[in-house]
Design a protein around this motif. Structure first.
Motif, PDB file in Angstrom:
ATOM      1  N   SER A 143      64.016  -7.795  29.771  1.00 51.95           N
ATOM      2  CA  SER A 143      62.725  -7.703  29.081  1.00 51.95           C
ATOM      3  C   SER A 143      62.322  -9.051  28.468  1.00 51.95           C
ATOM      4  O   SER A 143      61.137  -9.331  28.324  1.00 51.95           O
ATOM      5  CB  SER A 143      62.784  -6.629  27.998  1.00 51.95           C
ATOM      6  N   TYR A 144      63.293  -9.886  28.144  1.00 52.14           N
ATOM      7  CA  TYR A 144      62.991 -11.219  27.610  1.00 52.14           C
ATOM      8  C   TYR A 144      62.236 -12.057  28.630  1.00 52.14           C
ATOM      9  O   TYR A 144      61.388 -12.865  28.272  1.00 52.14           O
ATOM     10  CB  TYR A 144      64.291 -11.919  27.199  1.00 52.14           C
ATOM     11  N   LEU A 145      62.524 -11.852  29.909  1.00 55.67           N
ATOM     12  CA  LEU A 145      61.835 -12.581  30.971  1.00 55.67           C
ATOM     13  C   LEU A 145      60.443 -12.019  31.262  1.00 55.67           C
ATOM     14  O   LEU A 145      59.727 -12.541  32.104  1.00 55.67           O
ATOM     15  CB  LEU A 145      62.669 -12.559  32.254  1.00 55.67           C
ATOM     16  N   GLY A 146      60.079 -10.928  30.592  1.00 55.24           N
ATOM     17  CA  GLY A 146      58.740 -10.377  30.739  1.00 55.24           C
ATOM     18  C   GLY A 146      58.624  -9.235  31.723  1.00 55.24           C
ATOM     19  O   GLY A 146      57.524  -8.793  32.018  1.00 55.24           O
ATOM     20  N   PHE A 147      59.754  -8.748  32.233  1.00 53.23           N
ATOM     21  CA  PHE A 147      59.723  -7.617  33.145  1.00 53.23           C
ATOM     22  C   PHE A 147      59.663  -6.322  32.350  1.00 53.23           C
ATOM     23  O   PHE A 147      60.188  -6.236  31.247  1.00 53.23           O
ATOM     24  CB  PHE A 147      60.961  -7.604  34.047  1.00 53.23           C
ATOM     25  N   GLY A 148      59.063  -5.301  32.939  1.00 50.58           N
ATOM     26  CA  GLY A 148      59.000  -3.991  32.299  1.00 50.58           C
ATOM     27  C   GLY A 148      60.290  -3.221  32.515  1.00 50.58           C
ATOM     28  O   GLY A 148      61.311  -3.777  32.943  1.00 50.58           O
ATOM     29  N   ASP A 149      60.243  -1.934  32.239  1.00 50.22           N
ATOM     30  CA  ASP A 149      61.410  -1.085  32.450  1.00 50.22           C
ATOM     31  C   ASP A 149      61.780  -1.075  33.926  1.00 50.22           C
ATOM     32  O   ASP A 149      60.921  -1.014  34.800  1.00 50.22           O
ATOM     33  CB  ASP A 149      61.129   0.349  31.989  1.00 50.22           C
ATOM     34  N   LEU A 150      63.067  -1.095  34.185  1.00 48.57           N
ATOM     35  CA  LEU A 150      63.575  -1.067  35.553  1.00 48.57           C
ATOM     36  C   LEU A 150      64.069   0.342  35.845  1.00 48.57           C
ATOM     37  O   LEU A 150      64.950   0.845  35.150  1.00 48.57           O
ATOM     38  CB  LEU A 150      64.711  -2.077  35.712  1.00 48.57           C
ATOM     39  N   THR A 151      63.481   0.992  36.839  1.00 52.44           N
ATOM     40  CA  THR A 151      63.890   2.333  37.233  1.00 52.44           C
ATOM     41  C   THR A 151      64.599   2.254  38.571  1.00 52.44           C
ATOM     42  O   THR A 151      64.039   1.765  39.548  1.00 52.44           O
ATOM     43  CB  THR A 151      62.673   3.270  37.331  1.00 52.44           C
ATOM     44  N   LEU A 152      65.836   2.731  38.591  1.00 52.72           N
ATOM     45  CA  LEU A 152      66.628   2.758  39.817  1.00 52.72           C
ATOM     46  C   LEU A 152      66.487   4.145  40.428  1.00 52.72           C
ATOM     47  O   LEU A 152      66.759   5.149  39.766  1.00 52.72           O
ATOM     48  CB  LEU A 152      68.094   2.463  39.502  1.00 52.72           C
ATOM     49  N   SER A 153      66.061   4.219  41.677  1.00 53.13           N
ATOM     50  CA  SER A 153      65.897   5.490  42.377  1.00 53.13           C
ATOM     51  C   SER A 153      66.753   5.480  43.635  1.00 53.13           C
ATOM     52  O   SER A 153      66.699   4.516  44.407  1.00 53.13           O
ATOM     53  CB  SER A 153      64.444   5.713  42.766  1.00 53.13           C
ATOM     54  N   VAL A 154      67.532   6.541  43.808  1.00 48.12           N
ATOM     55  CA  VAL A 154      68.363   6.665  44.997  1.00 48.12           C
ATOM     56  C   VAL A 154      68.258   8.081  45.537  1.00 48.12           C
ATOM     57  O   VAL A 154      67.969   9.027  44.799  1.00 48.12           O
ATOM     58  CB  VAL A 154      69.848   6.315  44.720  1.00 48.12           C
ATOM     59  N   ALA A 155      68.492   8.226  46.847  1.00 50.32           N
ATOM     60  CA  ALA A 155      68.459   9.539  47.491  1.00 50.32           C
ATOM     61  C   ALA A 155      69.418   9.527  48.670  1.00 50.32           C
ATOM     62  O   ALA A 155      69.704   8.470  49.240  1.00 50.32           O
ATOM     63  CB  ALA A 155      67.050   9.878  47.955  1.00 50.32           C
ATOM     64  N   HIS A 156      69.899  10.711  49.024  1.00 52.58           N
ATOM     65  CA  HIS A 156      70.798  10.849  50.169  1.00 52.58           C
ATOM     66  C   HIS A 156      70.589  12.226  50.790  1.00 52.58           C
ATOM     67  O   HIS A 156      70.378  13.211  50.075  1.00 52.58           O
ATOM     68  CB  HIS A 156      72.251  10.681  49.738  1.00 52.58           C
ATOM     69  N   GLN A 157      70.655  12.292  52.133  1.00 53.90           N
ATOM     70  CA  GLN A 157      70.501  13.557  52.854  1.00 53.90           C
ATOM     71  C   GLN A 157      71.761  13.852  53.650  1.00 53.90           C
ATOM     72  O   GLN A 157      72.406  12.950  54.168  1.00 53.90           O
ATOM     73  CB  GLN A 157      69.333  13.491  53.838  1.00 53.90           C
ATOM     74  N   GLU A 158      72.089  15.137  53.731  1.00 55.46           N
ATOM     75  CA  GLU A 158      73.214  15.611  54.552  1.00 55.46           C
ATOM     76  C   GLU A 158      72.770  16.888  55.241  1.00 55.46           C
ATOM     77  O   GLU A 158      72.028  17.693  54.680  1.00 55.46           O
ATOM     78  CB  GLU A 158      74.438  15.930  53.693  1.00 55.46           C
ATOM     79  N   ARG A 159      73.264  17.072  56.429  1.00 51.28           N
ATOM     80  CA  ARG A 159      73.027  18.329  57.160  1.00 51.28           C
ATOM     81  C   ARG A 159      73.927  19.404  56.579  1.00 51.28           C
ATOM     82  O   ARG A 159      75.108  19.189  56.356  1.00 51.28           O
ATOM     83  CB  ARG A 159      73.334  18.132  58.631  1.00 51.28           C
ATOM     84  N   VAL A 160      73.352  20.571  56.318  1.00 52.51           N
ATOM     85  CA  VAL A 160      74.100  21.674  55.730  1.00 52.51           C
ATOM     86  C   VAL A 160      74.841  22.416  56.838  1.00 52.51           C
ATOM     87  O   VAL A 160      74.244  22.821  57.835  1.00 52.51           O
ATOM     88  CB  VAL A 160      73.156  22.641  54.981  1.00 52.51           C
ATOM     89  N   PHE A 161      76.137  22.613  56.668  1.00 54.14           N
ATOM     90  CA  PHE A 161      76.882  23.438  57.601  1.00 54.14           C
ATOM     91  C   PHE A 161      77.916  24.291  56.890  1.00 54.14           C
ATOM     92  O   PHE A 161      78.858  24.757  57.491  1.00 54.14           O
ATOM     93  CB  PHE A 161      77.530  22.598  58.718  1.00 54.14           C
ATOM     94  N   GLY A 162      77.696  24.542  55.590  1.00 52.09           N
ATOM     95  CA  GLY A 162      78.661  25.343  54.833  1.00 52.09           C
ATOM     96  C   GLY A 162      78.251  26.775  54.602  1.00 52.09           C
ATOM     97  O   GLY A 162      79.065  27.602  54.262  1.00 52.09           O
ATOM     98  N   TRP A 163      76.960  27.115  54.764  1.00 51.12           N
ATOM     99  CA  TRP A 163      76.530  28.479  54.438  1.00 51.12           C
ATOM    100  C   TRP A 163      76.662  29.399  55.615  1.00 51.12           C
ATOM    101  O   TRP A 163      76.239  29.230  56.673  1.00 51.12           O
ATOM    102  CB  TRP A 163      75.092  28.473  53.925  1.00 51.12           C
TER     103      TRP A 163
END
Length: 163
Positions: A143-163
């Motif tokens: 923030s001292y350098l003048g940047f705003g809040d940093l939001t880290l977003s991640v996602a992952h997909q897997e094929r379901v084969f357990g049900w």
């Protein structure tokens, strides 16, 4: 020659203390660069921990054969805490409630191109998506350098084969 010009000439030829002056000029830049490296490495480490948690939760949900809501709660704990019993946080301030888990049915074959997306005896397959967004709590350098809040977003997909 005046007395002042003699002193000035002696001062120009004398090299004692030049290292101190150079260090006084360079030290703030080196400290600033070091702080930036530490902050960036901490951001990168936090992102990797978030990715690991989301991937673990997606793999858990893909193989879970129990009730969806029960598995979902356990997977959220696994993502945020590294264990289904929720012992200790992977990332400070990252809560299981911030982990989103959804299941969708996807066509095994792309209807537009005819490309087979998943090997399946059915026309559709279930895919679980686990995602999260986390606001990085910086130590002040970002923030001292003048940047705003940093939001880290991640996602992952897997094929379901357990049900």
């Amino acid at each position: 020659m005046t007395k002042l010009s003699q002193i000035t000439r002696l001062f120009r030829r004398d090299e004692d203390g030049t290292a101190l002056v150079e260090m006084a000029i360079v030290a703030p830049f080196v400290l600033l660069l070091s702080a930036g490296v530490f902050e960036f490495s901490n951001i990168l480490n936090t992102r990797l921990l978030l990715e690991a948690g989301v991937e673990d939760a997606a793999r858990y949900m893909a193989r879970c054969s129990g009730d969806w809501d029960t598995c979902k709660g356990l997977a959220q704990n696994l993502a945020a805490n590294g264990a289904v019993d929720g012992t200790s946080a992977r990332v400070t301030g990252w809560l299981p409630a911030q982990v989103t888990i959804t299941k969708t049915s996807t066509a095994a074959v792309d209807p537009d191109t005819g490309t087979q997306l998943y090997l399946s005896s059915k026309s559709t397959v279930d895919v679980v998506t686990v995602s999260t967004s986390y606001t990085y709590p910086d130590v002040g350098f970002w923030s001292y350098l003048g940047f705003g809040d940093l939001t880290l977003s991640v996602a992952h997909q897997e094929r379901v084969f357990g049900w």
